[in-house]
Design an enzyme around this catalytic site. Sequence first.
Site, PDB file in Angstrom:
ATOM      1  N   THR A 113      -8.309  11.252   3.396  1.00 52.69           N
ATOM      2  CA  THR A 113      -7.375  10.961   4.473  1.00 52.69           C
ATOM      3  C   THR A 113      -6.956  12.263   5.156  1.00 52.69           C
ATOM      4  OG1 THR A 113      -5.447  11.134   3.018  1.00 52.69           O
ATOM      5  CG2 THR A 113      -6.495   8.968   3.218  1.00 52.69           C
ATOM      6  N   ASN A 122       0.798  -1.224   0.000  1.00 54.99           N
ATOM      7  CA  ASN A 122       0.000   0.000   0.000  1.00 54.99           C
ATOM      8  C   ASN A 122       0.834   1.280   0.000  1.00 54.99           C
ATOM      9  OD1 ASN A 122      -2.604   1.608   0.691  1.00 54.99           O
ATOM     10  ND2 ASN A 122      -1.239   2.072   2.409  1.00 54.99           N
ATOM     11  N   LYS A 157       0.788   4.105 -11.208  1.00 57.74           N
ATOM     12  CA  LYS A 157      -0.398   3.369 -10.793  1.00 57.74           C
ATOM     13  C   LYS A 157      -0.975   2.525 -11.930  1.00 57.74           C
ATOM     14  CE  LYS A 157      -0.525   4.613  -6.490  1.00 57.74           C
ATOM     15  NZ  LYS A 157      -0.333   3.623  -5.395  1.00 57.74           N
ATOM     16  N   TYR A 181       2.958   9.822 -11.056  1.00 59.86           N
ATOM     17  CA  TYR A 181       2.002   9.089 -10.229  1.00 59.86           C
ATOM     18  C   TYR A 181       1.034   8.294 -11.093  1.00 59.86           C
ATOM     19  CZ  TYR A 181      -1.645   8.193  -6.755  1.00 59.86           C
ATOM     20  OH  TYR A 181      -2.568   7.583  -5.936  1.00 59.86           O
ATOM     21  N   SER A 224      -4.686   2.829  -8.181  1.00 54.50           N
ATOM     22  CA  SER A 224      -5.437   4.081  -8.101  1.00 54.50           C
ATOM     23  C   SER A 224      -6.297   4.232  -9.340  1.00 54.50           C
ATOM     24  CB  SER A 224      -4.480   5.274  -8.009  1.00 54.50           C
ATOM     25  OG  SER A 224      -5.186   6.500  -8.116  1.00 54.50           O
TER      26      SER A 224
END
Length: 258
Positions: free
Chosen positions: A198, A96, A167, A163, A148
């Site tokens: 979050t 994760n 992913k 990113y 993601s």
Amino acid sequence: MNILDQFKLNGKVAFVTGGAKGIGKSIAVGYAQAGADLAIIDIDIEAAKTTAEEIAADYGVKTLAIQTDVTQAEEVESMVKKVQEHFGQIDIAVANAGIALNVPAEEMSLSEWQKVIDINLTGVFLTAQAAGKVMIEQGGGSIINTASMSGYIVNTPQPQCAYNASKAAVTQLTRSLAVEWADKNVRVNAVSPGYIGTELITEAPALEPLIKQWTAVTPQKRMGEPEELQGIYLYLASDASSYTTGSDFIIDGGYTAI
């Protein structure tokens, strides 16, 4: 077997990388509620210890905290060995740990690109590889990679080419490992969250304008809560998903459906 019994994790051992905070912590809490003993893996050892202690006190399961840099093969292998030696087995491995850097592509340095790829992709591979070796030897297990929705869409307005690429690669890595290890009873799946509220996001005032833009184009008109991911991670960790491998589950409030 009763269907509800299939979701129980009593007698099973899990570890979660990036497990000290955010989505990782929520996953760990869900597993503890289902009865699993678990190791909290994080580069921030103090946060990992705090989370491990809280979970043990709240749910009466055995916990362990281990500091690990998932980009370093030796550290990952050592971590997996510690978990196996401490608990005697590893049934569930959640890769994760991840980061995002918001840097325009034309300005991104090679070191910034490599940092994202090293943690988000290479770190997942090293974690799955080390856990997979143990699971193959013991006759089975479940590996769950956090990908993601950004592997399917391009985040906007924030510039996140590294990113997004990392992913997307995680989902294909997941499929590849699932096929390779299917006959060894090692299942490999991925979860692709959308925008999840979050602490890192909700407690950052600078992100408020972005949050408004994200939720405006999300059909449910809100971000998800970390706890809303617990169900899919539990399903994939449990015997209820015994015929599920090579899949990626997008949990995004409908974002990628439009």
